[in-house]
Design an enzyme around this catalytic site. Structure first.
Site, PDB file in Angstrom:
ATOM      1  N   CYS A  77      41.893  24.543  60.039  1.00  0.00           N
ATOM      2  CA  CYS A  77      41.286  25.755  59.482  1.00  0.00           C
ATOM      3  C   CYS A  77      42.185  26.387  58.418  1.00  0.00           C
ATOM      4  O   CYS A  77      43.413  26.267  58.480  1.00  0.00           O
ATOM      5  CB  CYS A  77      41.017  26.776  60.593  1.00  0.00           C
ATOM      6  N   CYS A 158      36.765  25.213  58.171  1.00  0.00           N
ATOM      7  CA  CYS A 158      36.683  26.389  59.036  1.00  0.00           C
ATOM      8  C   CYS A 158      37.674  27.476  58.614  1.00  0.00           C
ATOM      9  O   CYS A 158      38.651  27.201  57.914  1.00  0.00           O
ATOM     10  CB  CYS A 158      36.920  25.979  60.496  1.00  0.00           C
TER      11      CYS A 158
END
Ligand code: DVN
Length: 252
Positions: A77, A158
């Site tokens: 992420c 993400c």
């Protein structure tokens, strides 16, 4: 007299396979975290089955699904850096700063970056010359691969994402680009919170973050993905490459 000048990365038929296997092994050495989960020979087999024996204008994007499943790599992420018409800048950045990564910094992208490949009906061979160019036909092996790989990266992205755009091209956000038509379309709003666009501006560029195309980008994003845009003078960008203590693109 110069005989047999090889153009760029044109490789012999055996060349494509050995180049890809070699890049795969190199990547595994440089990134031990992906080493155990990936078998380069199996990846090659999954890659090859996408296009071998097929007409080189008839390789659907989905033919690379098996390859995508064969490559095991977790996308961390907050690290994804997309780019459009700014490949060299993006790669110069991620080479220096490991807080961001582009598609070509993943195992999949690293193996295929700048390569050309195709086959032909009833053949088991891979060729690296006389293959269709990017725009010669839509379903060519190279373009279909990049579309599939880009969709996969976008769907896995993400947290916070970044995109590097250039104010020297008009429009900086082009809806025909892979970034727009594939990556933005495949973002997953249940795992992605925000997207920051960095518009690199050279001294004579007039385009800024108020450009209509950036409003289009904001509107193309899935609902609830927060958008921001920052103009970044090219000189500041270059400073980011030399002064690694300087916070840049959200990296400290
Ligand atoms: O975020 C990135 C990355 O993840 C990638 O997979 O997709 C995004 C970049 O794609 P883009 O938005 O279409 O950006 P560009 O700069 O228009 O094109 C990217 C690359 O696609 C080019 O560098 C070309 O690859 P190459 O020749 O350098 O290996 C290729 N490409 C795109 N349009 C092309 C083309 N090649 C030839 N002719 C075209 N019209």
């Amino acid at each position: 007299l110069v005989v047999g000048v090889s153009l760029g990365l044109a490789l012999s038929p055996k060349g494509v396979k050995s180049e890809i296997l070699q890049r795969c092994e190199t990547y595994k050495k440089l990134h031990p975290e992906v080493s155990s989960g990936n078998d380069c020979q199996k990846i090659w087999t999954a890659f090859e089955q996408a296009y071998v024996g097929r007409n080189s204008c008839d390789v659907p994007v989905e033919n690379y699904d098996t390859l995508i499943r064969a490559v095991k790599q977790e996308i961390q992420c907050n690290k994804t850096l997309f780019w459009s018409k700014s490949k060299d800048l993006a790669h110069a950045f991620t080479e220096k700063r490991k807080c961001k990564m582009t598609l070509e910094d993943t195992l999949l992208g690293y193996m295929l970056d700048d390569l050309t490949w195709c086959s032909k009906p009833d053949s088991k061979e891979t060729f690296s010359s006389n293959c269709p160019g990017w725009t010669d036909c839509e379903k060519n092996p190279v373009r279909s691969f990049w579309v599939r790989a880009s969709a996969n990266l976008a769907a896995s992205t993400c947290g916070h994402a970044s995109v590097l755009l250039s104010a020297s091209v008009n429009p900086p956000y082009n809806q025909n680009s892979i970034f727009s038509s594939v990556e933005v379309q495949n973002l997953n709003h249940s795992i992605l919170d925000s997207m920051a666009a960095y518009l690199v501006t050279d001294v004579t560029d007039k385009t800024n973050c108020n450009d209509a195309s950036l409003v289009t980008l904001k509107n193309d994003l899935p609902p609830n993905v927060e958008f921001s845009c920052k103009e970044m003078p090219l000189s500041d960008f270059q400073m980011c490459l030399s002064d690694l203590d300087k916070p840049c693109l959200g990296c400290h």
